[in-house]
Design a protein around this motif. Structure first.
Motif, PDB file in Angstrom:
ATOM      1  N   PRO B  28       0.821  -1.211   0.000  1.00  0.00           N
ATOM      2  CA  PRO B  28       0.000   0.000   0.000  1.00  0.00           C
ATOM      3  C   PRO B  28       0.848   1.251   0.000  1.00  0.00           C
ATOM      4  O   PRO B  28       1.572   1.498   0.966  1.00  0.00           O
ATOM      5  CB  PRO B  28      -0.811  -0.126   1.285  1.00  0.00           C
ATOM      6  N   PRO B  29       0.764   2.030  -1.061  1.00  0.00           N
ATOM      7  CA  PRO B  29       1.557   3.247  -1.120  1.00  0.00           C
ATOM      8  C   PRO B  29       0.977   4.287  -0.173  1.00  0.00           C
ATOM      9  O   PRO B  29      -0.225   4.513  -0.153  1.00  0.00           O
ATOM     10  CB  PRO B  29       1.406   3.690  -2.579  1.00  0.00           C
ATOM     11  N   ALA B  30       1.823   4.878   0.580  1.00  0.00           N
ATOM     12  CA  ALA B  30       1.361   5.900   1.517  1.00  0.00           C
ATOM     13  C   ALA B  30       1.609   7.281   0.922  1.00  0.00           C
ATOM     14  O   ALA B  30       2.585   7.490   0.224  1.00  0.00           O
ATOM     15  CB  ALA B  30       2.092   5.773   2.842  1.00  0.00           C
ATOM     16  N   THR B  31       0.678   8.168   1.200  1.00  0.00           N
ATOM     17  CA  THR B  31       0.775   9.524   0.704  1.00  0.00           C
ATOM     18  C   THR B  31       0.622  10.481   1.866  1.00  0.00           C
ATOM     19  O   THR B  31      -0.151  10.216   2.775  1.00  0.00           O
ATOM     20  CB  THR B  31      -0.357   9.804  -0.302  1.00  0.00           C
ATOM     21  N   THR B  32       1.336  11.570   1.824  1.00  0.00           N
ATOM     22  CA  THR B  32       1.152  12.576   2.854  1.00  0.00           C
ATOM     23  C   THR B  32       0.374  13.745   2.289  1.00  0.00           C
ATOM     24  O   THR B  32       0.738  14.310   1.265  1.00  0.00           O
ATOM     25  CB  THR B  32       2.503  13.074   3.384  1.00  0.00           C
ATOM     26  N   LEU B  33      -0.733  14.063   2.944  1.00  0.00           N
ATOM     27  CA  LEU B  33      -1.563  15.184   2.526  1.00  0.00           C
ATOM     28  C   LEU B  33      -1.139  16.428   3.275  1.00  0.00           C
ATOM     29  O   LEU B  33      -0.879  16.388   4.478  1.00  0.00           O
ATOM     30  CB  LEU B  33      -3.034  14.896   2.819  1.00  0.00           C
ATOM     31  N   GLU B  34      -1.092  17.489   2.559  1.00  0.00           N
ATOM     32  CA  GLU B  34      -0.697  18.766   3.132  1.00  0.00           C
ATOM     33  C   GLU B  34      -1.777  19.272   4.088  1.00  0.00           C
ATOM     34  O   GLU B  34      -2.964  19.124   3.820  1.00  0.00           O
ATOM     35  CB  GLU B  34      -0.511  19.752   1.977  1.00  0.00           C
ATOM     36  N   ALA B  35      -1.367  19.882   5.177  1.00  0.00           N
ATOM     37  CA  ALA B  35      -2.329  20.381   6.160  1.00  0.00           C
ATOM     38  C   ALA B  35      -3.122  21.554   5.605  1.00  0.00           C
ATOM     39  O   ALA B  35      -2.594  22.357   4.822  1.00  0.00           O
ATOM     40  CB  ALA B  35      -1.603  20.815   7.436  1.00  0.00           C
ATOM     41  N   ARG B  36      -4.374  21.601   5.983  1.00  0.00           N
ATOM     42  CA  ARG B  36      -5.210  22.781   5.721  1.00  0.00           C
ATOM     43  C   ARG B  36      -5.430  23.076   4.244  1.00  0.00           C
ATOM     44  O   ARG B  36      -5.689  24.214   3.873  1.00  0.00           O
ATOM     45  CB  ARG B  36      -4.620  24.018   6.408  1.00  0.00           C
ATOM     46  N   ARG B  37      -5.251  22.090   3.394  1.00  0.00           N
ATOM     47  CA  ARG B  37      -5.602  22.282   2.001  1.00  0.00           C
ATOM     48  C   ARG B  37      -6.818  21.411   1.730  1.00  0.00           C
ATOM     49  O   ARG B  37      -6.737  20.197   1.671  1.00  0.00           O
ATOM     50  CB  ARG B  37      -4.449  21.890   1.104  1.00  0.00           C
TER      51      ARG B  37
END
Lengths: 231, 231
Positions: B28-37
């Motif tokens: 499972p590829p993990a992604t980091t989502l930017e805060a407050r977007r």
DNA sequence: CGTATATTTGACAATGGTCAACTTCAGTGG
DNA sequence: CCACTGAAGTTGACCATTGTCAAATATACG
């Protein structure tokens, strides 16, 4: 809440369309539920899935001290049952004698149940918006629009502007649905009546005289950015 | 089956890849989502299903005039994605940099999604109870208990009575979740602090000092009548 | 440091709740 | 046919919880 109350697949007009089972369809057994007798969902609806053919059912929860919250109002075409309610902690109360039909187990029903689950969630979210952020007048206007969509059904004459529907809920029920008191509901309804937006001679037969005005009162529609799509 | 992502619905910097693995599921590829977007759910999450590994995401809706309602707060372990959100009209906003992992398509994920859908609905109904019928103090106490359960995680020392967690929401976010104003949230939080029920030195690190008192304040738990029953 | 943002706190106002009286209506039985 | 009853609804007077407005303080970030 009021945007497409019954999403695509299920309208009260065509309740049988999707039953194409591999075996011959037994006539769906219909049951009439007694009005105002609350059914604990863990019990009565364990047995299967059902579609409301006629009538009105309220889902509600209560706190220990008696405060009550109606979570949703279900009209003809809406589903309820074990696959839908299993996880939920609430009761179902028919607001009037209500006819439900049993849905056969099978993939067609499973698909309908999944759609119904999504509809419940969508309505729950619109309801949260209403409860958390709308004023009393907006709440009542929104409720009327939702109920008209669910209960005016085909009875609406094509050439008439006005929409009339049977209000199965008492003022107290409306209050418990909208997070208000029954006095506030009564005052708001009568203010709308004085303003020529709605009319009623009996407390439970409501006519929407000015749909546009009511929609404006319900106000705070979602910004168009979001309205674009469904599914 | 999957609709194409609507162009324009999402902002440029969305770090998703839309390649569907037809064959063996990659780790499972993990992604980091930017805060407050804020991410419009119709866009970014059409592409699949995801599990939050770390961080916090708020689902919210807004009215045309800007009034906002946060519908749910999702912590580690909670799911989101196309099968869950397809029908919904809301946006998802990471409250902090958030790591999500893609779930492989398949029956196991389908089952998880169904469970997640039921959990969403159950939480939505508890939220309706809160919004419609609880007082400001009850709302804030309930919120703290919920957030502690989602975010205190394993960090809670076994021998300690107190529970500390990171509050990813601002006072304004809490207000939008609970149907209050930020001032009322601030006042209530500080009243709890003065009453020795909670403590905080920084606005976003909350310690629950008296779990029992907080539970009492959250009050109005469901009557036991509903907690175990049949028939 | 200095600026921007979040939070706290106070004074005051208003929406909606509480309490209470009165009306309407449906059902019942004399 | 008509009181009598009880439940639902309406309406008014008053008030409290919560919102609004404004200013002060804290905190984070270049």
């Amino acid at each position: 809440m009021f945007h497409e109350t019954l999403s695509g697949a299920q309208t009260s007009a065509t309740p049988f369309k999707f039953a194409l089972p591999h075996v011959a369809p037994a006539p769906p057994p219909a049951t009439t539920l007694e009005a105002r007798r609350s059914l604990a969902l863990q019990g009565a609806f364990r047995a299967g899935n059902f579609r409301i053919r006629q009538g009105c059912i309220a889902l509600h929860q209560s706190l220990a001290d008696g405060r009550r919250q109606i979570l949703d109002i279900l009209g003809p075409g809406r589903l309820l049952g074990s696959d839908l309610m299993n996880a939920l902690v609430c009761s179902a109360e028919p607001m009037t004698p209500t006819i439900i039909e049993t849905l056969p187990a099978g993939p067609a029903t499973d698909a309908d149940v999944l759609l119904a689950l999504r509809l419940m969630l969508k309505r729950a979210q619109a309801h949260a918006m209403l409860l958390g952020r709308k004023t009393a007048a907006e709440k009542v206007a929104s409720a009327l629009i939702d109920l008209a969509a669910q209960f005016a059904g085909a009875k609406r004459p094509r050439n008439e502007r006005a929409i009339t529907f049977r209000l199965y809920l008492t003022r107290a029920d409306l209050a418990d649905w909208l997070g208000l008191t029954l006095e506030t509901v009564s005052r708001t309804l009568n203010a709308f009546k004085r303003g020529q937006v709605i009319d009623f001679r009996h407390a439970d037969i409501i006519t929407i005289k000015d749909t546009a005005a009511l929609a404006t009162l319900a106000a705070g529609e979602l910004p168009r950015q979001m309205l674009a799509q469904d599914r």
